[in-house]
Design a protein around this motif. Structure first.
Motif, short mmCIF file in Angstrom:
data_model
loop_
_atom_site.label_atom_id
_atom_site.label_comp_id
_atom_site.label_asym_id
_atom_site.label_seq_id
_atom_site.Cartn_x
_atom_site.Cartn_y
_atom_site.Cartn_z
N ILE A 166 37.57 12.57 22.88
CA ILE A 166 37.84 13.85 22.23
C ILE A 166 38.21 14.87 23.30
CG2 ILE A 166 36.40 13.45 20.21
CD1 ILE A 166 34.20 15.02 21.46
N GLY A 167 38.96 15.87 22.89
CA GLY A 167 39.56 16.78 23.87
C GLY A 167 38.73 17.99 24.21
N PHE A 168 37.42 17.94 24.05
CA PHE A 168 36.56 19.07 24.42
C PHE A 168 35.19 18.54 24.82
CE2 PHE A 168 36.27 18.28 19.89
CZ PHE A 168 34.90 18.27 19.64
N ASP A 169 34.50 19.31 25.64
CA ASP A 169 33.18 18.88 26.08
C ASP A 169 32.07 19.81 25.61
OD1 ASP A 169 33.49 21.14 27.66
OD2 ASP A 169 33.15 20.11 29.58
N ARG A 170 32.43 20.80 24.80
CA ARG A 170 31.42 21.72 24.28
C ARG A 170 31.85 22.23 22.90
NH1 ARG A 170 32.15 25.45 29.44
NH2 ARG A 170 32.56 23.34 30.20
N SER A 171 30.87 22.53 22.08
CA SER A 171 31.18 22.95 20.71
C SER A 171 30.09 23.87 20.18
CB SER A 171 31.32 21.73 19.79
OG SER A 171 30.11 20.98 19.78
N ILE A 172 30.43 24.58 19.12
CA ILE A 172 29.49 25.46 18.44
C ILE A 172 29.54 25.15 16.95
CG2 ILE A 172 29.01 27.84 17.73
CD1 ILE A 172 29.94 28.77 20.46
N ASN A 173 28.37 24.97 16.35
CA ASN A 173 28.26 24.79 14.91
C ASN A 173 27.31 25.85 14.38
OD1 ASN A 173 29.75 22.13 14.31
ND2 ASN A 173 28.45 21.60 16.05
N PRO A 174 27.83 26.89 13.74
CA PRO A 174 26.98 27.98 13.27
C PRO A 174 25.99 27.57 12.17
CG PRO A 174 29.26 28.70 13.43
CD PRO A 174 29.25 27.20 13.56
N TYR A 175 26.26 26.43 11.51
CA TYR A 175 25.42 26.00 10.40
C TYR A 175 25.06 24.52 10.53
CZ TYR A 175 27.40 30.29 8.49
OH TYR A 175 27.79 31.59 8.33
N ARG A 176 23.90 24.18 9.98
CA ARG A 176 23.54 22.77 9.77
C ARG A 176 23.72 22.48 8.29
NH1 ARG A 176 18.81 23.68 13.27
NH2 ARG A 176 19.32 22.86 15.32
N ASP B 195 31.49 22.50 8.87
CA ASP B 195 32.55 23.51 8.78
C ASP B 195 32.00 24.92 8.98
OD1 ASP B 195 34.84 25.08 7.95
OD2 ASP B 195 35.58 23.26 7.01
N ALA B 196 32.58 25.62 9.94
CA ALA B 196 32.13 26.98 10.24
C ALA B 196 32.57 27.98 9.20
CB ALA B 196 32.68 27.40 11.62
#
Length: 365
Positions: free
Chosen positions: A75-85, A146-147
């Protein structure tokens, strides 16, 4: 351990068509880490009609950190943010469903109805970006859930996160299947002017009836294509993700999805073959046999042809696109469509040299 209970004694396992109306999953099986598995039995009392429908519950959580790290090579990123579970969209195929088991909840209807909002996400992000050793790289928002799911309309956690990223000139990528992203087009357009943002809109099918059955609370396909059009018109780099492609159900729409997105202004495209890890496989098959009983065997046969005879293979580099002749045919069709529609020609790399660490100006004193 399996505990059998009379069907009027508890509600969580009893799922009727009326109770699950507007939801994706057909059942709500106990999470895989729980010591007991409850199984409903018919005790002769006809009281299912008295059970309430599944309603969305939102719990609040204050997090210490918000940036999730990964070292996945495919995958093309090494960090992510998920505002919701959890995710109210209810997509039956969602590969994030098994994550709900870590909280003692079901990957079925619990995933769609028991949500967690990370209410201090923006503050946590600013604190992490302010650390002296932090080095900027593109943050992906919405990689797991989905944010821009419906709860974001009121909570506005995703918008608060974007405000921090804009203020610090930090690169960000977003993926969503919601037209709600257009609410934030003001921030996205300003960031796009500085080459700090790109967006991907996920389109699974152009058939709104199928979409409603498969991803009941996501934006309709037409609204997603229109979102691509409006994002592109605002000079925001936007891609389309034909994801997931479901053999014998949606894979015939690959070219149509890419064509509609290209005509709307998408500059790039990608696809993901259906993934069925852990609880997703039985949930998807249960849904498939409920909604498309005459097609279920064919769908699963083709899925297994792309996964070495299994429901899923998780190897890096293979989990997204599968293997075997059928998977190779889809890959070839995708490449031909990209060339014909002139997609994938734009450089979507984002700038990192503009990053301003929060509070860095204090070092001048």
């Amino acid at each position: 351990m399996v505990r059998k209970e009379a069907r009027c004694a508890t509600g969580e396992e009893h799922v009727t068509a009326e109770r699950r109306r507007g939801r994706g999953a057909v059942s709500n099986a106990t999470g895989r880490f729980e010591p007991e598995r409850r199984e409903a039995v018919d005790d002769g009392w006809d009281c299912l009609d008295d059970l309430p429908p599944f309603k969305t519950e939102v719990r609040e959580e204050r997090v210490k950190t918000i940036i999730a790290r990964n070292s996945s090579p495919d995958i093309g990123f090494d960090r992510s943010i998920n505002p919701y579970r959890g995710c109210e969209h209810g997509c039956i195929y969602c590969y994030a469903r098994p994550s709900h088991a870590y909280w003692g909840w079901s990957a079925g209807l619990d995933f769609e109805t028991k949500l967690v909002a990370k209410v201090n996400a923006a503050e946590a992000l600013e604190a992490e970006l302010a650390r002296s050793g932090y080095e900027p790289a593109t943050i992906m928002i919405g990689a797991n859930t989905d944010a821009y799911q419906p709860v974001e309309r009121e909570r506005k956690i995703t918008r608060a996160v974007l405000e921090v990223l804009e203020r610090t000139s930090h690169p960000v990528a977003l993926v969503t299947k919601s037209a709600l992203i257009l609410r934030d087009i003001d921030i996205l357009a300003r960031m796009a002017e500085r080459e700090l943002v790109r967006v991907a809109v996920s389109v699974t099918t152009l058939d709104h009836r199928l979409a409603r059955r498969m991803e009941p609370r996501a934006s309709t396909p037409l609204r997603r294509i229109e979102a691509i059009r409006k994002l592109a018109a605002a000079s925001i780099p936007v891609s389309v993700m034909a994801a997931p492609l479901i053999p014998a159900l949606t894979d015939n729409e690959l070219e149509s999805i890419l064509k509609a997105a290209a005509e709307a202004g998408a500059s790039d495209a990608g696809y993901v073959l259906l993934r069925l890890p852990l609880e997703v496989s039985p949930l998807f098959q249960e849904w498939l046999r409920t909604e498309f009983p005459h097609r279920a065997d064919r769908v699963m046969s083709l899925v297994r042809q792309t996964r070495e005879g299994k429901d899923y293979v998780s190897r890096f580099g293979e989990r997204h696109c599968g293997s075997g002749h059928y998977a190779e045919q889809i890959a070839a069709r995708f490449r031909i469509a990209l060339r014909r529609l002139n997609l994938g020609k734009r450089d979507l790399s984002l700038r990192r040299d503009l990053f301003r660490r929060p509070g860095a100006q204090l070092s001048l004193f």
